[in-house]
Design a protein around this motif. Sequence first.
Motif, PDB file in Angstrom:
ATOM      1  N   TYR A 186      77.824  -3.070  89.395  1.00 52.92           N
ATOM      2  CA  TYR A 186      78.479  -3.126  88.087  1.00 52.92           C
ATOM      3  C   TYR A 186      80.006  -3.145  88.245  1.00 52.92           C
ATOM      4  N   CYS A 235      82.176  -6.158  86.702  1.00 55.58           N
ATOM      5  CA  CYS A 235      83.267  -5.937  85.727  1.00 55.58           C
ATOM      6  C   CYS A 235      84.553  -6.604  86.207  1.00 55.58           C
ATOM      7  N   LEU A 287      79.370   0.145  82.686  1.00 56.09           N
ATOM      8  CA  LEU A 287      79.330  -1.249  82.230  1.00 56.09           C
ATOM      9  C   LEU A 287      79.809  -1.444  80.794  1.00 56.09           C
ATOM     10  N   ARG A 296      83.344  -1.129  79.699  1.00 56.10           N
ATOM     11  CA  ARG A 296      84.303  -1.830  80.547  1.00 56.10           C
ATOM     12  C   ARG A 296      84.347  -3.336  80.304  1.00 56.10           C
ATOM     13  N   VAL A 297      83.258  -3.902  79.839  1.00 54.12           N
ATOM     14  CA  VAL A 297      83.266  -5.325  79.472  1.00 54.12           C
ATOM     15  C   VAL A 297      82.661  -5.451  78.080  1.00 54.12           C
TER      16      VAL A 297
END
Length: 252
Positions: free
Chosen positions: A43, A47, A87, A90-91
């Motif tokens: 992950y 990212c 995850l 972060r995105v």
Amino acid sequence: MFFLLPTPQAIADYVSHRLIQLIRHKPDAVLGLATGSTMEPIYERFCQQVAQQDIDVSHLTTFNLDEYIGLGADHPQSYHYYMRQYLFNRVAFAQHKTFLPDGLCVDLNEQCQRYSDLIRQAGGIDLQLLGIGSNGHIGFNEPGTSFASRTHVVDLSEQTRLDNGRFFDSQDHVPTQAITLGLQDIAEAKDILLIATGSNKAQTMADLYASALDEAMPASIVKAHPRAMVIVDEAAAALLPQGVCKTLTQMA
Ligand code: GLP
């Protein structure tokens, strides 16, 4: 079936590359996501690459494999929390398209039915990521689970509670039950990447290699899947017979 890359980092590069390839080809793909320490570098790399390559993840739908019963989304050991940490915070996934079982749900049976149905309604999972427990579990499908299983409630084995105890303050705080996607749901994914890293997975990989299709080794279900890959690093491959693993080309 077994593929070798030297390190967890090389595996993270490869898996992240596969995810991004899929998203470029199918921006509204359905991802099956896993938790656990094996997924953390993956992950992390994903990212980074999403940011560097300006990838739009907002059309994706995601389904996580499992959640502990009794832990709410804000409990630091819940998989909801894990997914936000590694995850979702972060995105820019669309929050309403990220699904995990609810560990505090009152009507568990109804939820189990609905979870498998939601996956079917979304068109099925395009790419399923899997880690593996030391006893061969995938998701939380413990040894002995039917290969025909759908999302269900599971009593965690003592081995699994011990293995996962490292994340909790005390062994007594490790939940005794979880909700997991069933083995049949997992096997219906179009692509499967089962990842094992580190020397603590070497015996499990040797057991998986030696196993026939056998409900005593839940992960062996991937052997019947035409496109499944088991990806190991050198440490996890240490007890596999010579020549079993194909070498994968590293992705930058
Ligand atoms: C948990 C999860 C599994 C995961 C396993 C291995 O039991 N339910 O989905 O594969 O842990 O975790 P780790 O990657 O930390 O070894």
